[in-house]
Design an enzyme around this catalytic site. Structure first.
Site, PDB file in Angstrom:
ATOM      1  N   ALA A  29       0.831  -1.205   0.000  1.00  0.00           N
ATOM      2  CA  ALA A  29       0.000   0.000   0.000  1.00  0.00           C
ATOM      3  C   ALA A  29       0.868   1.258   0.000  1.00  0.00           C
ATOM      4  CB  ALA A  29      -0.914  -0.007   1.216  1.00  0.00           C
TER       5      ALA A  29
ATOM      6  N   GLU B  64      26.054 -22.271 -15.433  1.00  0.00           N
ATOM      7  CA  GLU B  64      24.714 -21.732 -15.165  1.00  0.00           C
ATOM      8  C   GLU B  64      23.643 -22.620 -15.774  1.00  0.00           C
ATOM      9  OE1 GLU B  64      24.885 -18.050 -17.277  1.00  0.00           O
ATOM     10  OE2 GLU B  64      26.729 -17.457 -16.280  1.00  0.00           O
TER      11      GLU B  64
ATOM     12  N   LYS C  31      20.780 -23.290 -18.283  1.00  0.00           N
ATOM     13  CA  LYS C  31      20.436 -22.688 -19.572  1.00  0.00           C
ATOM     14  C   LYS C  31      18.942 -22.408 -19.550  1.00  0.00           C
ATOM     15  CE  LYS C  31      21.183 -23.007 -24.517  1.00  0.00           C
ATOM     16  NZ  LYS C  31      19.860 -22.679 -25.008  1.00  0.00           N
TER      17      LYS C  31
ATOM     18  N   ASP D 264      15.290 -21.366 -20.640  1.00  0.00           N
ATOM     19  CA  ASP D 264      14.566 -21.528 -21.888  1.00  0.00           C
ATOM     20  C   ASP D 264      13.632 -20.336 -22.073  1.00  0.00           C
ATOM     21  OD1 ASP D 264      13.840 -22.633 -24.221  1.00  0.00           O
ATOM     22  OD2 ASP D 264      12.679 -24.278 -23.379  1.00  0.00           O
TER      23      ASP D 264
ATOM     24  N   TYR E  30      23.138 -12.849 -17.643  1.00  0.00           N
ATOM     25  CA  TYR E  30      24.247 -13.800 -17.663  1.00  0.00           C
ATOM     26  C   TYR E  30      25.491 -13.312 -18.388  1.00  0.00           C
ATOM     27  CZ  TYR E  30      21.808 -14.987 -22.030  1.00  0.00           C
ATOM     28  OH  TYR E  30      21.172 -14.937 -23.239  1.00  0.00           O
TER      29      TYR E  30
ATOM     30  N   LYS F  25      22.898 -29.903 -23.168  1.00  0.00           N
ATOM     31  CA  LYS F  25      21.438 -30.026 -23.052  1.00  0.00           C
ATOM     32  C   LYS F  25      21.041 -31.232 -22.208  1.00  0.00           C
ATOM     33  CE  LYS F  25      19.392 -28.129 -26.628  1.00  0.00           C
ATOM     34  NZ  LYS F  25      18.437 -27.028 -26.721  1.00  0.00           N
TER      35      LYS F  25
ATOM     36  N   CYS G 285     -23.654 -30.151 -23.746  1.00  0.00           N
ATOM     37  CA  CYS G 285     -22.772 -30.113 -22.578  1.00  0.00           C
ATOM     38  C   CYS G 285     -22.806 -31.478 -21.883  1.00  0.00           C
ATOM     39  CB  CYS G 285     -23.238 -29.022 -21.622  1.00  0.00           C
ATOM     40  SG  CYS G 285     -22.441 -29.094 -20.008  1.00  0.00           S
TER      41      CYS G 285
ATOM     42  N   CYS H  17     -24.672 -30.912 -18.193  1.00  0.00           N
ATOM     43  CA  CYS H  17     -26.089 -30.585 -18.005  1.00  0.00           C
ATOM     44  C   CYS H  17     -26.953 -30.896 -19.219  1.00  0.00           C
ATOM     45  CB  CYS H  17     -26.244 -29.120 -17.617  1.00  0.00           C
ATOM     46  SG  CYS H  17     -25.948 -27.991 -18.992  1.00  0.00           S
TER      47      CYS H  17
ATOM     48  N   CYS I 260     -20.929 -24.316 -23.152  1.00  0.00           N
ATOM     49  CA  CYS I 260     -22.267 -24.707 -22.734  1.00  0.00           C
ATOM     50  C   CYS I 260     -23.058 -23.411 -22.551  1.00  0.00           C
ATOM     51  CB  CYS I 260     -22.157 -25.474 -21.414  1.00  0.00           C
ATOM     52  SG  CYS I 260     -23.698 -25.583 -20.512  1.00  0.00           S
TER      53      CYS I 260
ATOM     54  N   CYS J 121     -25.642 -24.191 -15.502  1.00  0.00           N
ATOM     55  CA  CYS J 121     -24.991 -25.507 -15.581  1.00  0.00           C
ATOM     56  C   CYS J 121     -24.225 -25.766 -14.284  1.00  0.00           C
ATOM     57  CB  CYS J 121     -24.039 -25.534 -16.770  1.00  0.00           C
ATOM     58  SG  CYS J 121     -23.047 -27.033 -16.857  1.00  0.00           S
TER      59      CYS J 121
HETATM   60  S1  IVH Z   1      25.500 -17.267 -22.688  1.00  0.00           S
HETATM   61  C1  IVH Z   1      28.047 -16.428 -26.382  1.00  0.00           C
HETATM   62  N1  IVH Z   1      24.121 -18.160 -20.666  1.00  0.00           N
HETATM   63  O1  IVH Z   1      21.228 -19.688 -25.084  1.00  0.00           O
HETATM   64  C2  IVH Z   1      27.301 -16.937 -25.246  1.00  0.00           C
HETATM   65  N2  IVH Z   1      23.116 -18.143 -22.817  1.00  0.00           N
HETATM   66  O2  IVH Z   1      22.550 -20.624 -27.702  1.00  0.00           O
HETATM   67  C3  IVH Z   1      26.053 -16.222 -25.080  1.00  0.00           C
HETATM   68  N3  IVH Z   1      20.799 -18.927 -22.856  1.00  0.00           N
HETATM   69  O3  IVH Z   1      20.764 -16.960 -27.199  1.00  0.00           O
HETATM   70  C4  IVH Z   1      25.024 -16.959 -24.340  1.00  0.00           C
HETATM   71  N4  IVH Z   1      20.635 -19.331 -20.691  1.00  0.00           N
HETATM   72  O4  IVH Z   1      19.186 -17.205 -25.265  1.00  0.00           O
HETATM   73  C5  IVH Z   1      24.134 -17.926 -21.993  1.00  0.00           C
HETATM   74  N5  IVH Z   1      22.975 -18.894 -18.783  1.00  0.00           N
HETATM   75  C6  IVH Z   1      22.997 -18.645 -20.092  1.00  0.00           C
HETATM   76  C7  IVH Z   1      21.887 -18.871 -20.930  1.00  0.00           C
HETATM   77  C8  IVH Z   1      21.991 -18.622 -22.294  1.00  0.00           C
HETATM   78  C9  IVH Z   1      20.007 -19.350 -21.866  1.00  0.00           C
HETATM   79  C10 IVH Z   1      20.425 -18.871 -24.282  1.00  0.00           C
HETATM   80  C11 IVH Z   1      20.500 -17.508 -24.885  1.00  0.00           C
HETATM   81  C12 IVH Z   1      21.337 -17.628 -26.116  1.00  0.00           C
HETATM   82  C13 IVH Z   1      21.346 -19.092 -26.346  1.00  0.00           C
HETATM   83  C14 IVH Z   1      22.667 -19.475 -26.956  1.00  0.00           C
END
Ligand code: IVH
Length: 682
Positions: free
Chosen positions: A38, A118, A120, A122, A233, A321, A415, A418, A433, A438
């Protein structure tokens, strides 16, 4: 209109901006607010008022920029000063070790190399450009060389600093390009899609598409309503600031106010990276967002320079991956569910299959078009995917397994609950419906009415609602307020005590804030955001009910569809009658919280455990919040007070372990009285 801007007002606006930047950072990045919502709202409102009076004050870095600005005609493009390359890919632990070997060869060394690793994410890669500490432009990655300028959209993401923090040991960099990934948490994604389904809008296939779609909005007020997040990152170009390693960069970015993924591991060996890869893969189902692997980066920047890059990707980093969470199974049947708005949703009933440790037996098919697009038939063998805790989905039918005996799905004309007609309106993907009475819709509406963001009635859950509707005890929303302990006691698993508790919870819920009430009514297109917007524009429900769609459309942030839906709701006599009946049964709609000058529990965090004799938990929470405090779900070192009622849980033990102050019910009542509540002697 705009009058002369005096020095005092200019300073006041600057003060508000500073404070709002700071509190935004505490709240979103550190998850450790110091003031109540608030109070924050009050400051934003004051600043908005000032900026409306003196447009010069509405600078690009103003915290008010987060609500979105005037729609764009089209996206401009801009070149990245340093290309945003992509990453080489690997698929298992062997690839981690092979990469390590390549790096050692490239650097001509036998010594252990340290990596910073790190998740990755998505999501969607973006670049944020700060000049003199102020966010100037934000772009998408695009093709890696040129991206689209999406500055107003990025500004709506609360986690993105509009100004950099200024830690004492760091200069303000003249230029800093920060890179990161915008994403949506799985739960937020599900909510968004649920809402879209209920409103007949096309669904996003996954959180990444939802993030991309949200960032590519010409109207940034749409983006503002999407629950986007970001983790950063890396950096592109930087002037006036030096980095010598990736771990150091992440540390500095954190200090400057950016969110960095807490799961990052700094300076570990290739073997430790392999272990981290296994660990993260097994934690994956429990994460709040989707990741598709890890990114392993050589930590030292002098090594980056020595290793260099190909035209596509750097030689100092690789993405490893995870295996996709997909399995093959069979569609036993396709059934149809009916939701709150009457939407008929086809659901595939599957031969149960284990995907990444979870047994999957159903997959939503969303709507008729989706079934047709994927051409899913009863009896088909299909590939099913589970990502995070998203509802499992059918990726595709395995055509080669077709026998010819599969049965195509047909949307029923009636439906299934009902028996009324089910119709599909042109332009909508959804079949509904048509019967407003319902039972499936009524059940959904009651669940919505009693939900946390609505009347927040503890104890009125799905199973009980089913019984109440099936037995004809509840025929309309107003009947909820007519429940008495005698009737409830007759139901399954309802003792005298729980019956009385529920009646008390209902009585207690009758006093409700205007915005929550609006939300609870279940008006199509009116979620929490729109409800709050309406409650801030209208004093009373009667004022709102009297507004026509033209008037509503004039409200910034409300589109024509939403405006018409609201107006239509209040044109219906039965809805007005429901509201009137609720009022006759004791409903008290309260004006939205006006911030008080003295707020006794300002900034204090409470955790409640056990049962209080004098009030239900929701009332305790409401009072704490009205006095400026906050109620958290779990105990941490940041908790100020744990309020322990009867039969407290493990939270009490945790509080004792951490040395957090524990209040018994009496102490708590005293504190509330001191905060200005009149609570009788109870
Ligand atoms: S570093 C040159 N760190 O992966 C390195 N990329 O294929 C630059 N992504 O387009 C990327 N998590 O969208 C990096 N912890 C992470 C990431 C990351 C996701 C994606 C990013 C990039 C793609 C590279």
């Amino acid at each position: 209109m705009s009058s002369e801007l005096d020095e005092k007002t200019r300073r006041r606006a600057e003060f508000l901006k500073e404070k709002l930047h700071y509190h935004n950072y505490r709240y979103f990045v550190l998850d450790d607010p110091e003031i109540s919502d608030a109070e924050y709202d009050r400051m934003i409102q004051e600043l908005l008022d000032l900026e409306a009076r003196y447009p010069r004050l509405a600078t690009p870095d103003s915290p008010t920029a987060r609500v979105g600005s005037a729609p764009l005609e089209k996206f401009e493009t801009a070149a990245h000063s340093v290309p945003m390359l992509s990453l080489d890919k690997g698929f298992d632990e062997k690839d981690i070790l092979a990469f390590d070997q390549r790096v050692k060869r490239g650097l001509n060394t036998k010594e252990d190399i340290l990596y910073t690793v790190e998740p990755k994410m998505d999501g969607v890669a973006v670049e944020l450009v700060y000049r003199q500490g102020v966010l100037e432009t934000a772009t998408t990655r695009g093709d890696g060389y040129t991206g689209e300028v999406i500055t107003p959209n990025i500004k709506t993401i609360s986690l993105v600093p509009l100004r950099l923090n200024q830690p004492e040991d760091l200069p303000v960099p003249g230029l800093l390009e920060v890179r990161g990934e915008v994403f949506m948490e799985t739960a937020d994604f599900k909510k968004l899609n649920q809402w879209r389904m209920e409103n007949g809008l096309a669904l996003f296939a996954n959180p990444r598409n939802a993030s991309a779609g949200s960032l590519r909005q010409l109207d940034s007020s749409v983006t503002a309503r999407r629950p986007l997040r970001i983790y950063v990152y890396g950096v592109g170009l930087a002037e006036g600031i030096d980095f010598s390693s990736h771990a150091e960069t992440l540390g500095i970015l954190e200090k400057l106010g950016f969110p960095v993924n807490p799961l990052v591991r700094r300076r570990i060996t290739a073997d430790q990276t392999a272990q981290y890869y296994r660990e993260l893969d097994s934690r994956r189902p429990g994460l709040a967002y989707e990741i598709d692997g890890i990114v392993m980066k050589v930590d030292r920047y002098d090594y980056h320079r020595r290793l260099g890059a190909t035209s596509r990707s750097p030689r100092w980093a690789i993405a490893i991956k995870f295996k996709a969470l997909q399995e093959r199974t069979r569609v036993k049947d396709i059934t149809v569910q009916v939701g709150r708005t009457g939407a008929l949703t086809p659901v595939a009933v599957l031969e149960p299959v284990n995907i990444g440790g979870v047994s999957v037996s159903r997959a939503s098919l969303h709507n008729e078009d989706e079934v047709a697009k994927k051409d899913v038939r009863i009896g088909d063998s299909v590939l099913v995917q589970r990502a995070g805790d998203v509802i499992p989905e059918i990726v595709k039918v395995i055509d080669s397994a077709r026998t010819g005996n599969e049965k195509p799905f047909e949307m029923p004309a009636r439906c299934p609950v009902c028996g009324s007609d089910a119709v599909r309106i042109e332009d909508e993907a959804v079949t509904r419906c048509i019967n407003r009475d319902c039972p499936a819709q009524l059940k959904g509406n009651i669940r919505h009415f009693a939900s946390k963001a609505g009347f927040d009635i503890d104890g009125l859950g799905t199973k009980l609602i089913d019984q109440l509707v099936d037995k004809g005890i509840i025929k309309s929303l107003a009947d909820i307020f007519r429940l008495d302990a005698g009737t409830l006691q007759g139901l399954e698993r309802m003792g005298p005590k729980s019956a009385q508790n529920l009646v008390d919870a209902i009585t207690d819920s009758k006093k409700i804030y205007f915005s929550r009430f609006l939300y609870a009514l279940g008006i199509r297109h009116v979620g929490e955001y729109v409800a709050r917007l309406l409650a801030s524009r209208y004093e009373t429900i009667d004022d709102l009910a009297a507004a026509d769609s033209r008037e509503l459309e004039a409200i910034e942030g409300l589109g024509p569809v939403v405006a018409e839906s609201i107006a239509e709701f209040f044109r219906r006599r039965e809805n007005l009658e429901t509201i009137k009946t609720l009022q006759e049964l004791g409903l008290r709609i309260m004006a939205e919280k006006k911030s008080q000058e003295v707020r006794a529990l300002k900034g204090k965090t409470f955790v409640l455990t056990g049962t209080l004799a004098s009030m239900p938990r929701s009332a305790a929470r409401q009072r704490i919040e009205e006095a400026g405090g906050r109620v958290a779900g779990s105990v941490s070192s940041r908790t100020d007070y744990v309020v322990a009622g009867e039969s407290p849980g493990s939270k009490l033990d945790k509080a004792r372990d951490l040395g957090v102050t524990v209040l018994n019910e009496n102490d708590f009542m005293q504190l509330l009285r001191a905060a200005g509540f009149s609570l009788g002697n109870g």
